[in-house]
Motif scaffolding. Structure first.
Motif, PDB file in Angstrom:
ATOM      1  N   SER A  38       0.829  -1.210   0.000  1.00  0.00           N
ATOM      2  CA  SER A  38       0.000   0.000   0.000  1.00  0.00           C
ATOM      3  C   SER A  38       0.858   1.252   0.000  1.00  0.00           C
ATOM      4  CB  SER A  38      -0.922   0.019   1.222  1.00  0.00           C
ATOM      5  OG  SER A  38      -2.046  -0.803   1.038  1.00  0.00           O
ATOM      6  N   LEU A  39       1.864   1.287   0.857  1.00  0.00           N
ATOM      7  CA  LEU A  39       2.716   2.477   0.930  1.00  0.00           C
ATOM      8  C   LEU A  39       3.421   2.721  -0.399  1.00  0.00           C
ATOM      9  CD1 LEU A  39       4.269   2.082   4.494  1.00  0.00           C
ATOM     10  CD2 LEU A  39       2.621   3.823   3.760  1.00  0.00           C
ATOM     11  N   SER A  40       3.866   1.645  -1.038  1.00  0.00           N
ATOM     12  CA  SER A  40       4.512   1.797  -2.339  1.00  0.00           C
ATOM     13  C   SER A  40       3.518   2.314  -3.371  1.00  0.00           C
ATOM     14  CB  SER A  40       5.106   0.465  -2.786  1.00  0.00           C
ATOM     15  OG  SER A  40       5.790   0.604  -4.011  1.00  0.00           O
ATOM     16  N   LYS A  41       2.287   1.812  -3.327  1.00  0.00           N
ATOM     17  CA  LYS A  41       1.255   2.281  -4.246  1.00  0.00           C
ATOM     18  C   LYS A  41       0.940   3.760  -4.009  1.00  0.00           C
ATOM     19  CE  LYS A  41      -3.051   0.749  -6.393  1.00  0.00           C
ATOM     20  NZ  LYS A  41      -2.401   0.621  -7.708  1.00  0.00           N
ATOM     21  N   PHE A  42       1.124   4.212  -2.772  1.00  0.00           N
ATOM     22  CA  PHE A  42       0.925   5.631  -2.452  1.00  0.00           C
ATOM     23  C   PHE A  42       2.097   6.499  -2.893  1.00  0.00           C
ATOM     24  CE2 PHE A  42      -1.760   4.351   1.503  1.00  0.00           C
ATOM     25  CZ  PHE A  42      -2.827   4.009   0.682  1.00  0.00           C
ATOM     26  N   GLY A  43       3.178   5.869  -3.366  1.00  0.00           N
ATOM     27  CA  GLY A  43       4.302   6.626  -3.896  1.00  0.00           C
ATOM     28  C   GLY A  43       5.523   6.706  -3.010  1.00  0.00           C
ATOM     29  N   LEU A  44       5.524   5.953  -1.902  1.00  0.00           N
ATOM     30  CA  LEU A  44       6.684   5.967  -1.014  1.00  0.00           C
ATOM     31  C   LEU A  44       7.626   4.818  -1.353  1.00  0.00           C
ATOM     32  CD1 LEU A  44       4.992   6.659   2.450  1.00  0.00           C
ATOM     33  CD2 LEU A  44       6.007   8.303   0.875  1.00  0.00           C
ATOM     34  N   VAL A  49       9.721   1.715  -0.517  1.00  0.00           N
ATOM     35  CA  VAL A  49       9.536   0.754   0.570  1.00  0.00           C
ATOM     36  C   VAL A  49      10.398  -0.480   0.349  1.00  0.00           C
ATOM     37  CG1 VAL A  49       7.862  -0.599   1.897  1.00  0.00           C
ATOM     38  CG2 VAL A  49       7.124   1.502   0.760  1.00  0.00           C
ATOM     39  N   LYS A  50      11.052  -0.933   1.417  1.00  0.00           N
ATOM     40  CA  LYS A  50      11.714  -2.230   1.448  1.00  0.00           C
ATOM     41  C   LYS A  50      10.934  -3.156   2.369  1.00  0.00           C
ATOM     42  CE  LYS A  50      16.562  -0.961   0.641  1.00  0.00           C
ATOM     43  NZ  LYS A  50      17.937  -0.985   1.201  1.00  0.00           N
ATOM     44  N   PHE A  51      10.818  -4.409   1.965  1.00  0.00           N
ATOM     45  CA  PHE A  51      10.166  -5.417   2.788  1.00  0.00           C
ATOM     46  C   PHE A  51      11.173  -6.521   3.072  1.00  0.00           C
ATOM     47  CE2 PHE A  51       7.672  -9.460   2.900  1.00  0.00           C
ATOM     48  CZ  PHE A  51       7.054  -9.242   4.127  1.00  0.00           C
ATOM     49  N   ILE A  52      11.411  -6.785   4.354  1.00  0.00           N
ATOM     50  CA  ILE A  52      12.421  -7.752   4.767  1.00  0.00           C
ATOM     51  C   ILE A  52      11.729  -9.044   5.181  1.00  0.00           C
ATOM     52  CG2 ILE A  52      14.466  -8.100   6.194  1.00  0.00           C
ATOM     53  CD1 ILE A  52      14.394  -5.481   4.421  1.00  0.00           C
ATOM     54  N   THR A  53      12.167 -10.175   4.625  1.00  0.00           N
ATOM     55  CA  THR A  53      11.499 -11.434   4.901  1.00  0.00           C
ATOM     56  C   THR A  53      12.450 -12.591   4.600  1.00  0.00           C
ATOM     57  OG1 THR A  53       9.403 -12.615   4.560  1.00  0.00           O
ATOM     58  CG2 THR A  53      10.497 -11.733   2.577  1.00  0.00           C
ATOM     59  N   ALA A  54      11.912 -13.800   4.591  1.00  0.00           N
ATOM     60  CA  ALA A  54      12.645 -14.995   4.149  1.00  0.00           C
ATOM     61  C   ALA A  54      11.675 -15.865   3.376  1.00  0.00           C
ATOM     62  CB  ALA A  54      13.215 -15.764   5.339  1.00  0.00           C
ATOM     63  N   LEU A  70       7.335 -20.772  -5.517  1.00  0.00           N
ATOM     64  CA  LEU A  70       6.422 -20.013  -4.664  1.00  0.00           C
ATOM     65  C   LEU A  70       7.137 -18.841  -4.006  1.00  0.00           C
ATOM     66  CD1 LEU A  70       4.299 -22.817  -2.968  1.00  0.00           C
ATOM     67  CD2 LEU A  70       3.638 -21.291  -4.831  1.00  0.00           C
ATOM     68  N   GLY A  71       8.368 -19.086  -3.578  1.00  0.00           N
ATOM     69  CA  GLY A  71       9.146 -17.996  -3.005  1.00  0.00           C
ATOM     70  C   GLY A  71       9.374 -16.893  -4.016  1.00  0.00           C
ATOM     71  N   GLU A  72       9.763 -17.250  -5.217  1.00  0.00           N
ATOM     72  CA  GLU A  72      10.024 -16.249  -6.249  1.00  0.00           C
ATOM     73  C   GLU A  72       8.740 -15.552  -6.679  1.00  0.00           C
ATOM     74  OE1 GLU A  72      11.513 -13.618  -8.621  1.00  0.00           O
ATOM     75  OE2 GLU A  72      12.743 -14.902  -7.332  1.00  0.00           O
ATOM     76  N   SER A  73       7.652 -16.304  -6.761  1.00  0.00           N
ATOM     77  CA  SER A  73       6.381 -15.698  -7.142  1.00  0.00           C
ATOM     78  C   SER A  73       5.927 -14.655  -6.130  1.00  0.00           C
ATOM     79  CB  SER A  73       5.312 -16.791  -7.283  1.00  0.00           C
ATOM     80  OG  SER A  73       4.064 -16.247  -7.612  1.00  0.00           O
ATOM     81  N   ARG A 121       7.321  -6.937  -6.068  1.00  0.00           N
ATOM     82  CA  ARG A 121       7.986  -6.051  -7.029  1.00  0.00           C
ATOM     83  C   ARG A 121       6.970  -5.399  -7.968  1.00  0.00           C
ATOM     84  NH1 ARG A 121      11.483 -10.728  -7.547  1.00  0.00           N
ATOM     85  NH2 ARG A 121      13.316 -10.474  -6.196  1.00  0.00           N
ATOM     86  N   SER A 122       5.891  -6.110  -8.271  1.00  0.00           N
ATOM     87  CA  SER A 122       4.875  -5.552  -9.168  1.00  0.00           C
ATOM     88  C   SER A 122       4.194  -4.336  -8.566  1.00  0.00           C
ATOM     89  CB  SER A 122       3.830  -6.617  -9.523  1.00  0.00           C
ATOM     90  OG  SER A 122       2.947  -6.864  -8.445  1.00  0.00           O
TER      91      SER A 122
END
Length: 335
Positions: free
Chosen positions: A43-49, A51-56, A62-65, A71-72
């Protein structure tokens, strides 16, 4: 310059039976990716900010998808590729007086294999302005609670604005610790907090008497956690699975502000509505830092629109949210 936000959490594969079927009836599933902190990031990225998302995630399709989906939306996912599986949850859409239902299948996921020291938080937070997390992550394991604390200590030292959604899910706290044994040590780092007065004792360990009003409870939260500057809460009234009335409030340490109330009928999907609100209030406070009322109205309009959108992520744009704030609701066709 746009504020740069980092969020941290698990991304899950969501499987939902189509057409409001029950899980026991399902012969096929609609597939989505999401979960709290990923939803906020998108949402924040869609608002124009930025953003990095940290995960594993696991080293498979499935991970790549899941990362490709982020990224989309313009999110920059920073993922450790490890473990064997992506966590899953099944969501059965409710209807009328039949409530929705979530079944988790996330044990031994790639995210659950994270441990302290695996993430270089100083590098992650370089050039960042804000850090967002939620109570779901520390509910999953003691290791993940310790990673949250590790991140929060670095974010605090580096001067980031820290936000959190309490996101209390009693069914997730299974590793021998209660929420109020873990969360206070994490919330003490926060500047902005989303939660409800019903979570005061169970999550924050702050006593709340039966007749205490929001301003009293939230003032007590600020006494317990002096770094807090803003507390927000959402309110659902006259709720069933198909229609709600929703509003929100904001406590800034001096006064309790209330948003307008929206009556939402024919709900398409309420999953992610709280995350839409969280993204909305973060964006609102960045955009209107001295106008708490406008920031609050933006956030509650964002969560209102999310109820009309399938999947975890709010696809509403800033202009659509502002239009609703300005009174252009009612379902009229935009031509």
């Amino acid at each position: 310059m746009s504020k740069r936000i980092v969020t941290f959490g698990e991304i899950l594969l969501r499987l939902s039976p189509p057409s409001h079927l029950r899980l026991t009836q399902a012969t096929s599933f609609d597939l989505y990716y999401g979960c709290a902190e990923a939803n906020v990031a998108a949402s924040l990225s869609k608002f124009g900010l930025p953003v990095k998302f940290i995960t594993a995630v696991p080293p498979n399709e499935l991970g790549e998808s899941s990362l490709s989906m982020l990224r989309s939306f313009g999110v920059d996912p920073v993922a450790l590729i490890q473990g064997k599986r992506l966590g899953i949850y099944y969501f059965e859409q409710g209807a009328s007086e039949r409530p929705g239902k979530v079944v988790y299948d996330r044990e031994d996921s790639s995210f659950s294999t994270l441990k302290k020291g695996m993430i270089d938080w100083e590098t992650i937070f370089k050039d960042a302005d804000g850090f967002h997390w939620s109570g779901i992550t520390p509910s999953l394991s003691l290791d993940l609670a310790e990673i949250c604390e590790e991140a929060l200590l670095v974010a605090s030292r580096m001067g980031l604005t820290i936000s959190a959604d309490l996101n209390y899910r009693p069914t997730l706290w299974k590793y021998g610790k209660k929420a109020n044994e873990i969360m206070p040590n994490l919330v003490k780092h926060c500047d902005l907090l989303l939660g409800g007065i019903g979570e005061s004792e169970s999550v924050l360990g702050v006593e709340a008497k039966e007749n205490d009003t929001e301003d009293i409870v939230f003032a007590n939260w600020m006494k317990a956690f002096p770094k807090l500057k803003i507390v927000v809460s959402t309110h659902r009234m006259h709720a069933n699975a198909s229609s709600n009335s929703i509003s929100a409030s904001l406590w800034n340490g001096k006064e309790l502000l209330h948003s307008r109330e929206y009556n939402i009928s024919h709900i398409i999907d309420r999953i992610g509505a709280g995350d839409a609100f969280m993204a909305g209030i973060i964006y609102g406070l960045i955009t209107w830092p001295e106008d708490f009322q406008t920031a609050l109205e933006f956030a509650v309009a964002a969560t209102c629109l999310k109820h009309s959108i399938s999947g975890d992520i709010n696809l509403a744009t800033v202009n659509e949210i502002k239009a609703l704030m300005g009174g252009s609701g009612g379902g009229r066709v935009s031509r």
